[in-house]
Each structure stands twice: as structure tokens, then as C-alpha cells.
Design a protein around this motif. Structure first.
Motif, PDB file in Angstrom:
ATOM      1  N   UNK A 114       0.803  -1.223   0.000  1.00  0.00           N
ATOM      2  CA  UNK A 114       0.000   0.000   0.000  1.00  0.00           C
ATOM      3  C   UNK A 114       0.838   1.277   0.000  1.00  0.00           C
ATOM      4  N   UNK A 115       2.150   1.166   0.023  1.00  0.00           N
ATOM      5  CA  UNK A 115       2.964   2.374  -0.117  1.00  0.00           C
ATOM      6  C   UNK A 115       3.001   2.835  -1.568  1.00  0.00           C
ATOM      7  N   UNK A 116       2.519   1.987  -2.486  1.00  0.00           N
ATOM      8  CA  UNK A 116       2.471   2.346  -3.902  1.00  0.00           C
ATOM      9  C   UNK A 116       1.125   2.993  -4.227  1.00  0.00           C
ATOM     10  N   UNK A 117       1.148   4.022  -5.050  1.00  0.00           N
ATOM     11  CA  UNK A 117      -0.034   4.847  -5.281  1.00  0.00           C
ATOM     12  C   UNK A 117      -1.244   4.085  -5.809  1.00  0.00           C
ATOM     13  N   UNK A 142      -4.592   5.296   5.408  1.00  0.00           N
ATOM     14  CA  UNK A 142      -4.070   4.101   4.741  1.00  0.00           C
ATOM     15  C   UNK A 142      -2.562   4.144   4.869  1.00  0.00           C
ATOM     16  N   UNK A 143      -2.011   3.173   5.602  1.00  0.00           N
ATOM     17  CA  UNK A 143      -0.586   3.071   5.844  1.00  0.00           C
ATOM     18  C   UNK A 143       0.032   2.051   4.878  1.00  0.00           C
ATOM     19  N   UNK A 144       1.363   1.882   4.864  1.00  0.00           N
ATOM     20  CA  UNK A 144       1.978   0.971   3.890  1.00  0.00           C
ATOM     21  C   UNK A 144       1.496  -0.477   3.956  1.00  0.00           C
ATOM     22  N   UNK A 224       1.032   8.326  10.472  1.00  0.00           N
ATOM     23  CA  UNK A 224       2.092   8.472   9.468  1.00  0.00           C
ATOM     24  C   UNK A 224       3.160   9.485   9.865  1.00  0.00           C
ATOM     25  N   UNK A 225       2.788  10.439  10.730  1.00  0.00           N
ATOM     26  CA  UNK A 225       3.741  11.472  11.149  1.00  0.00           C
ATOM     27  C   UNK A 225       4.830  10.873  12.018  1.00  0.00           C
ATOM     28  N   UNK A 232       3.535  10.627  -0.239  1.00  0.00           N
ATOM     29  CA  UNK A 232       2.975   9.791  -1.300  1.00  0.00           C
ATOM     30  C   UNK A 232       2.853   8.322  -0.890  1.00  0.00           C
ATOM     31  N   UNK A 233       3.186   7.994   0.371  1.00  0.00           N
ATOM     32  CA  UNK A 233       3.113   6.599   0.812  1.00  0.00           C
ATOM     33  C   UNK A 233       1.991   6.354   1.829  1.00  0.00           C
ATOM     34  N   UNK A 234       1.111   7.319   1.995  1.00  0.00           N
ATOM     35  CA  UNK A 234      -0.046   7.123   2.868  1.00  0.00           C
ATOM     36  C   UNK A 234      -1.157   8.074   2.415  1.00  0.00           C
ATOM     37  N   UNK A 235      -2.345   7.846   2.947  1.00  0.00           N
ATOM     38  CA  UNK A 235      -3.463   8.752   2.664  1.00  0.00           C
ATOM     39  C   UNK A 235      -4.239   8.973   3.958  1.00  0.00           C
ATOM     40  N   UNK A 236      -4.379  10.244   4.335  1.00  0.00           N
ATOM     41  CA  UNK A 236      -5.111  10.612   5.548  1.00  0.00           C
ATOM     42  C   UNK A 236      -6.364  11.386   5.172  1.00  0.00           C
ATOM     43  N   UNK A 237      -7.468  11.057   5.867  1.00  0.00           N
ATOM     44  CA  UNK A 237      -8.740  11.740   5.633  1.00  0.00           C
ATOM     45  C   UNK A 237      -9.385  12.040   6.975  1.00  0.00           C
TER      46      UNK A 237
END
Length: 253
Positions: A114-117, A142-144, A224-225, A232-237
Motif C-alpha cells: 500500500x505504499x504504492x499509489x 491508509x498506511x503501507x 504516518x507522522x 505519497x506513501x499514505x493517505x489521511x482523511x
């Protein structure tokens, strides 16, 4: 079309209806509850660590009058016996299990697909796909190799069914992407098939109160912080509807 009412966070009701069942992890269910959930790639925890966890779990069961044999032969009786253990003892065990899981996930074991886009975006789309029709989607990251999220299932949906749909929806697309990638990007665990991209069992916890909701929102934002992940290796919402019940974390990467 009838418009749904805005999502409403309800604290856990200790006197309300509760369903408890045990797989490898204990799971609590209460109508109208909001859950903090974690689901992970199948290769995200090393086999040696899983074996250690199993030993710890079974020793705890035995110390509290439970047996592996009962769990295998009569799961309903096992769940009833588990629920009869004093609440404080159960809660301490569940906290210990949760800490072990989340600390190990933050070490980023495994292939971390999941680190890939492309696969990361497939998971993001799967989470949003069910928002509004099967669940109210809260904050998520979404983490790696794993996902943390806050979710409020709609009345006619069980959390385990929702998670199954999200995993199936995303793993099908991720599997197609992986089939086109070189060997070094493939998961390191069981041979990749679409149902096995994700670990079958997920972690979940009913959010007890507003204080805990604040804590989980911050945990999701900070995850992720604290690992210093590239953006580009995670997504936060962060979900706007939760701002009505708990302050949004101010420190966001």
C-alpha cells in the motif's frame, strides 16, 4: 429519495444490548456504535510474532478457565464463558492484545504494497464507496501495510460484513495491479490470491466516549507522522461530521 439524517456519534452504553464473540481477537457489537478498526495485509506480521501471540493468548485462556478444545468444538459456549470473565480482567487482556498488534504494525513488516499509489488509491476508493449507503465513514489513514479508520455502520449492516465488502472490493483491484508487477513487489506471505491479500480477521473497538473519540482521531492523524512517512506513501482523511462531536486534530502532516 429519502435523505439520511446526519451521522450521530453515540457513546458506548454499558447497559445497552451488546454482542461479544471471540475469534483470535475479541469483538464487541452494539447497535448505533462507532468503531475504531484496523485491518492489515496478510504478510504484515512475521510468523514468529504470530506464534508468540498465539502462545500468550492460549496461556491467558487457560489461566481463566478457557480451553482451545472448547473454542474449536463449541464456539458459542466459548464466547459465553469468555463473557463471564470479570470485565476488568477481559479489558486488560484486550488492551494488551491491541497494543501488541498496533506496535508491530508500525514496524512496517512485509511487502507494504500500500505504499504504492495505485493500490493505496484502491483502498481509499473502497472506503469512500460504501460511505453514505452502508456506513458513515469517519477519519481514516491508509498506511503501507494496514488501515486505521473510524466507522459508524448503518442500521441494517454488521461491521464484519462491511469490512468483508471493503476488503473484497479493494483486493480484487489490487490483485489485478499486482499481477502486472515484478516479483519484488509481490506480498511475502501466503501466495497472493485476491481473498488473501488482507488478513481475514480485523481489529475493532467500540469508541467508548467523546474523550476516546478525540484520542482515536489523533492516533489516526499522527500515525504516518510518527513514522516520518513520505506524503505519497499514505493517505489521511478527516471526516467533517466528526467535528461536531470531537475536535479535529490540529497537527496534521
Amino acid at each position: 429519495m429519502t435523505q439520511r439524517a446526519a451521522p450521530l456519534f453515540k457513546p458506548f452504553d454499558p447497559d445497552g444490548q451488546v454482542r461479544v464473540y471471540v475469534r483470535n481477537l475479541p469483538h464487541w457489537r452494539q447497535p448505533g456504535a462507532t468503531y475504531f478498526i484496523t485491518f492489515r495485509q496478510a504478510d504484515s506480521i512475521p510468523k514468529s510474532v504470530l506464534a508468540e501471540w498465539l502462545d500468550v493468548r492460549q496461556r491467558w485462556w487457560q489461566a481463566n478457565g478457557l480451553s482451545v478444545e472448547l473454542k474449536e468444538s463449541n464456539p458459542e459456549a466459548f464466547d459465553k464463558a469468555y463473557a463471564s470473565i470479570p470485565e476488568g480482567v477481559r479489558r486488560a487482556f484486550e488492551r494488551e492484545q491491541a497494543v501488541m498488534l498496533h506496535e508491530e504494525l508500525d514496524l512496517c513488516h512485509g511487502s507494504c504494497v500500500l505504499r504504492h499509489t495505485p493500490p493505496l488509491q484502491q483502498v481509499v476508493e473502497a472506503l469512500h464507496f460504501f460511505d453514505g449507503n452502508r456506513l458513515a465513514l469517519g477519519d481514516f489513514v491508509v498506511m503501507p501495510n494496514h488501515v486505521h479508520a473510524l466507522v459508524l455502520p448503518h442500521e441494517d449492516w454488521q461491521l464484519e460484513d462491511l469490512l468483508g465488502s471493503i476488503k473484497k472490493f479493494s483486493s480484487r483491484q489490487i490483485g489485478t495491479w499486482l499481477d502486472q508487477q515484478p516479483l519484488e513487489l509481490q506480498p511475502h506471505g501466503p501466495p497472493h490470491t485476491r481473498p488473501r491479500f488482507w488478513q481475514h480477521e480485523s481489529y475493532d473497538r467500540i469508541v467508548r466516549d467523546v474523550e476516546e473519540l478525540v484520542k482515536f482521531r489523533k492516533y489516526i492523524a499522527d500515525n504516518p507522522v510518527k513514522l516520518d512517512l513520505p506524503e505519497d506513501q499514505y493517505h489521511y482523511y478527516a471526516a467533517p461530521w466528526l467535528d461536531n462531536f470531537a475536535q479535529r486534530p490540529s497537527k496534521i502532516a
